[in-house]
Design a protein around this motif. Structure first.
Motif, PDB file in Angstrom:
ATOM      1  N   SER A  75       0.417   3.545  -4.140  1.00 44.25           N
ATOM      2  CA  SER A  75       0.374   3.228  -2.711  1.00 44.25           C
ATOM      3  C   SER A  75      -0.815   2.326  -2.368  1.00 44.25           C
ATOM      4  O   SER A  75      -1.166   2.179  -1.211  1.00 44.25           O
ATOM      5  CB  SER A  75       0.302   4.522  -1.895  1.00 44.25           C
ATOM      6  N   THR A  76      -1.415   1.734  -3.390  1.00 45.39           N
ATOM      7  CA  THR A  76      -2.590   0.883  -3.186  1.00 45.39           C
ATOM      8  C   THR A  76      -2.241  -0.571  -3.476  1.00 45.39           C
ATOM      9  O   THR A  76      -1.580  -0.869  -4.460  1.00 45.39           O
ATOM     10  CB  THR A  76      -3.750   1.336  -4.107  1.00 45.39           C
ATOM     11  N   GLU A  77      -2.691  -1.464  -2.596  1.00 41.60           N
ATOM     12  CA  GLU A  77      -2.472  -2.896  -2.783  1.00 41.60           C
ATOM     13  C   GLU A  77      -3.798  -3.578  -3.090  1.00 41.60           C
ATOM     14  O   GLU A  77      -4.809  -3.289  -2.451  1.00 41.60           O
ATOM     15  CB  GLU A  77      -1.845  -3.527  -1.538  1.00 41.60           C
ATOM     16  N   SER A 118      -4.605   0.892   1.313  1.00 41.59           N
ATOM     17  CA  SER A 118      -4.520   2.121   0.543  1.00 41.59           C
ATOM     18  C   SER A 118      -4.189   3.279   1.479  1.00 41.59           C
ATOM     19  O   SER A 118      -4.827   3.445   2.509  1.00 41.59           O
ATOM     20  CB  SER A 118      -5.843   2.396  -0.178  1.00 41.59           C
ATOM     21  N   THR A 167       0.677  -4.298  -6.232  1.00 40.21           N
ATOM     22  CA  THR A 167       0.807  -2.948  -5.692  1.00 40.21           C
ATOM     23  C   THR A 167       0.974  -1.974  -6.841  1.00 40.21           C
ATOM     24  O   THR A 167       1.891  -2.102  -7.653  1.00 40.21           O
ATOM     25  CB  THR A 167       2.005  -2.837  -4.738  1.00 40.21           C
TER      26      THR A 167
END
Length: 142
Positions: free
Chosen positions: A135-137, A53, A132
């Motif tokens: 912008s966070t996986e 993140s 995803t």
């Protein structure tokens, strides 16, 4: 007298068969209920784990337990609320359909990636897949 004894034997046999049938039916019903309960427990163990993140609000390793239907996005009504400026209010949906988990993009502005590829229609997801959103996986774990 013989007719009375014969009638009593027939009634007793029918009562015994009815009892055995009801006992079998109750056991079958209990087995089905137990199977459904165990299947639901297995579903509850699925979760999304934050693995990357860029936003400070998403701590790495945060675990989000999954329900049968999970909305993901910035909106407060979502199951998993994402504090990411690149995520839509209702960004994606993860749902259990039968014995599989499905990921669906809800026409988000920036799209949803599954293992690095943008999804255009609902896709089956399995353990270890990376999702995803903004912008966070997240990684799907059981």
């Amino acid at each position: 007298m013989e007719l009375l004894l014969f009638s009593f034997r027939i009634v007793s046999a029918l009562a015994l068969l009815t009892f055995a049938g009801m006992l079998g039916w109750f056991m079958w019903r209990d087995l089905r209920a137990t199977s459904a309960l165990l299947e639901n427990r297995a579903d509850n163990r699925a979760s999304l784990v934050v693995i990357q993140s860029e936003e400070a609000k998403h701590e790495l390793g945060t675990r989000h337990p999954l329900r049968p239907v999970n909305g993901i996005g910035r909106g407060a009504t979502n199951t998993i609320v994402v504090s990411d400026e690149f995520a839509s209010g209702e960004h994606a949906l993860i749902a259990r359909r039968g014995s599989q988990w499905w990921l669906e993009d809800l026409n988000s502005s920036n799209g949803t990636l599954l293992n690095g590829a943008e999804i255009e229609r609902p896709a089956i997801i399995t353990a270890g897949d990376v999702i995803t959103i903004g912008s966070t996986e997240y990684r799907l774990e059981f």
